[in-house]
Design a protein around this motif. Structure first.
Motif, PDB file in Angstrom:
ATOM      1  N   PRO A   1     -48.119 -17.274  -1.675  1.00 31.61           N
ATOM      2  CA  PRO A   1     -46.693 -17.631  -1.653  1.00 31.61           C
ATOM      3  C   PRO A   1     -45.954 -16.977  -0.492  1.00 31.61           C
ATOM      4  O   PRO A   1     -45.062 -17.586   0.108  1.00 31.61           O
ATOM      5  N   GLY A   2     -46.329 -15.724  -0.169  1.00 33.37           N
ATOM      6  CA  GLY A   2     -45.685 -15.045   0.952  1.00 33.37           C
ATOM      7  C   GLY A   2     -45.923 -15.770   2.261  1.00 33.37           C
ATOM      8  O   GLY A   2     -45.012 -15.905   3.087  1.00 33.37           O
ATOM      9  N   TYR A   3     -47.145 -16.257   2.451  1.00 34.86           N
ATOM     10  CA  TYR A   3     -47.463 -17.030   3.664  1.00 34.86           C
ATOM     11  C   TYR A   3     -46.613 -18.302   3.721  1.00 34.86           C
ATOM     12  O   TYR A   3     -46.082 -18.647   4.781  1.00 34.86           O
ATOM     13  N   ILE A   4     -46.478 -18.984   2.576  1.00 31.94           N
ATOM     14  CA  ILE A   4     -45.694 -20.224   2.533  1.00 31.94           C
ATOM     15  C   ILE A   4     -44.234 -19.940   2.863  1.00 31.94           C
ATOM     16  O   ILE A   4     -43.581 -20.700   3.589  1.00 31.94           O
ATOM     17  N   ILE A   5     -43.719 -18.826   2.333  1.00 31.33           N
ATOM     18  CA  ILE A   5     -42.319 -18.459   2.571  1.00 31.33           C
ATOM     19  C   ILE A   5     -42.100 -18.138   4.050  1.00 31.33           C
ATOM     20  O   ILE A   5     -41.172 -18.649   4.684  1.00 31.33           O
ATOM     21  N   ILE A   6     -42.952 -17.290   4.609  1.00 35.31           N
ATOM     22  CA  ILE A   6     -42.786 -16.828   5.993  1.00 35.31           C
ATOM     23  C   ILE A   6     -42.941 -17.974   6.982  1.00 35.31           C
ATOM     24  O   ILE A   6     -42.197 -18.078   7.964  1.00 35.31           O
ATOM     25  N   THR A   7     -43.902 -18.854   6.728  1.00 25.15           N
ATOM     26  CA  THR A   7     -44.164 -19.963   7.656  1.00 25.15           C
ATOM     27  C   THR A   7     -43.341 -21.209   7.323  1.00 25.15           C
ATOM     28  O   THR A   7     -43.479 -22.227   8.002  1.00 25.15           O
ATOM     29  N   GLN A   8     -42.531 -21.124   6.281  1.00 27.34           N
ATOM     30  CA  GLN A   8     -41.710 -22.258   5.829  1.00 27.34           C
ATOM     31  C   GLN A   8     -42.569 -23.511   5.643  1.00 27.34           C
ATOM     32  O   GLN A   8     -42.269 -24.591   6.148  1.00 27.34           O
ATOM     33  N   SER A   9     -43.644 -23.327   4.884  1.00 23.54           N
ATOM     34  CA  SER A   9     -44.605 -24.415   4.659  1.00 23.54           C
ATOM     35  C   SER A   9     -44.348 -25.172   3.366  1.00 23.54           C
ATOM     36  O   SER A   9     -45.270 -25.802   2.824  1.00 23.54           O
ATOM     37  N   ALA A  10     -43.124 -25.128   2.871  1.00 23.58           N
ATOM     38  CA  ALA A  10     -42.788 -25.819   1.620  1.00 23.58           C
ATOM     39  C   ALA A  10     -43.150 -27.307   1.636  1.00 23.58           C
ATOM     40  O   ALA A  10     -43.536 -27.846   0.593  1.00 23.58           O
ATOM     41  N   PRO A  11     -43.033 -28.017   2.784  1.00 19.93           N
ATOM     42  CA  PRO A  11     -43.427 -29.434   2.778  1.00 19.93           C
ATOM     43  C   PRO A  11     -44.880 -29.665   2.378  1.00 19.93           C
ATOM     44  O   PRO A  11     -45.247 -30.777   1.991  1.00 19.93           O
ATOM     45  N   PHE A  12     -45.715 -28.621   2.499  1.00 14.44           N
ATOM     46  CA  PHE A  12     -47.132 -28.738   2.128  1.00 14.44           C
ATOM     47  C   PHE A  12     -47.408 -28.111   0.764  1.00 14.44           C
ATOM     48  O   PHE A  12     -48.550 -27.779   0.443  1.00 14.44           O
ATOM     49  N   MET A  13     -46.336 -27.950  -0.017  1.00 15.15           N
ATOM     50  CA  MET A  13     -46.436 -27.250  -1.290  1.00 15.15           C
ATOM     51  C   MET A  13     -47.492 -27.841  -2.209  1.00 15.15           C
ATOM     52  O   MET A  13     -48.254 -27.126  -2.859  1.00 15.15           O
ATOM     53  N   PHE A  14     -47.564 -29.175  -2.277  1.00 17.12           N
ATOM     54  CA  PHE A  14     -48.493 -29.802  -3.222  1.00 17.12           C
ATOM     55  C   PHE A  14     -49.949 -29.543  -2.836  1.00 17.12           C
ATOM     56  O   PHE A  14     -50.810 -29.467  -3.715  1.00 17.12           O
ATOM     57  N   ALA A  15     -50.222 -29.385  -1.560  1.00 18.18           N
ATOM     58  CA  ALA A  15     -51.579 -29.041  -1.142  1.00 18.18           C
ATOM     59  C   ALA A  15     -51.943 -27.657  -1.662  1.00 18.18           C
ATOM     60  O   ALA A  15     -53.047 -27.433  -2.185  1.00 18.18           O
ATOM     61  N   PHE A  16     -51.009 -26.698  -1.533  1.00 22.66           N
ATOM     62  CA  PHE A  16     -51.242 -25.353  -2.047  1.00 22.66           C
ATOM     63  C   PHE A  16     -51.333 -25.366  -3.577  1.00 22.66           C
ATOM     64  O   PHE A  16     -52.194 -24.701  -4.166  1.00 22.66           O
ATOM     65  N   LEU A  17     -50.437 -26.118  -4.208  1.00 22.26           N
ATOM     66  CA  LEU A  17     -50.393 -26.168  -5.666  1.00 22.26           C
ATOM     67  C   LEU A  17     -51.688 -26.698  -6.255  1.00 22.26           C
ATOM     68  O   LEU A  17     -52.275 -26.092  -7.161  1.00 22.26           O
TER      69      LEU A  17
END
Length: 222
Positions: free
Chosen positions: A27-43
């Motif tokens: 989650p920290g990586y997603i927050i720092i890199t602002q990768s929310a558009p790829f959230m479903f891939a991570f999820l």
């Protein structure tokens, strides 16, 4: 060979490292890199990982994780009553905090809302509850116990994961929701039950307009 793998995966040090990587680092990586558009891939990647881990280490848990018998009126009635009061609270909050977004999605993009209404339970609520309840309770019991400790750990981790939307509303509401969902799971041990509950809250969020704060598109406007 399988016993050796199970031994490694069940080792406390491995579980601690896994928790750090899965629940804090990712989650920290997603927050720092602002990768929310790829959230479903991570999820869904995390869901697949959790499923494979449980299949090897906690196979019996997987077989009983749905517990459909828990979906009964005795459990649903307090859940629905709590949901009604929460809906009133969320509506009042949005009316004060950001009234311009009230019913925005329904009025401006009604077709999208209808699509979300039907796909959200399966593609978002279900994997989230698998990760933060079914997997979390089975996997991290050695770290947090099997009572309020793991409820709070699940809720805080759930809220932290929602910091990826880069606004204060998403993690705050997610902390409250995470406590509610984890308590329901603690009581019922039913993935079906918490998925239903999460879906009710999530669909209402999008209906009322609060869903904007839980949408990856909002990140691009910060």
């Amino acid at each position: 060979m399988l016993q050796c793998i199970k031994h490694v995966l069940g080792n406390r040090l491995f579980i601690v490292l896994e928790f750090f990587c899965l629940c804090i680092l990712t989650p920290g990586y997603i927050i720092i890199t602002q990768s929310a558009p790829f959230m479903f891939a991570f999820l869904w990647g995390a869901t697949l990982y959790g499923y494979l881990i449980l299949r090897v280490v906690e196979h019996a848990h997987l077989k009983n994780m749905w517990r459909l018998k828990a979906v009964n009126w005795g459990n649903l009635s307090p859940l629905l009553l709590r949901w009604v009061f929460a809906c009133i609270g969320m509506t009042a909050f949005l009316y004060v905090y950001d009234p311009d977004r009230m019913m925005e999605l329904v009025f401006d993009r009604g077709g999208l809302f209808l699509i979300l209404f039907f796909i959200y339970p399966l593609f978002s609520a279900l994997p989230q509850e698998f990760i933060f309840c079914s997997f979390f309770f089975a996997r991290y019991k050695p770290l947090f116990g099997d009572g309020m400790g793991i409820v709070l750990a699940s809720a805080v981790t759930f809220a932290y994961a929602h910091c990826l939307y880069l606004n204060p509303v998403a993690p705050t509401l997610s902390l409250l929701g995470g406590i509610i969902f984890a308590l329901t799971y603690l009581k019922t041990r039913s993935l079906a039950m918490v998925t239903i509950e999460h879906s009710l809250y999530g669909n209402f969020l999008f209906f009322i307009g609060l869903g904007w704060y839980f949408f990856s598109g909002s990140v691009n406007q910060h």
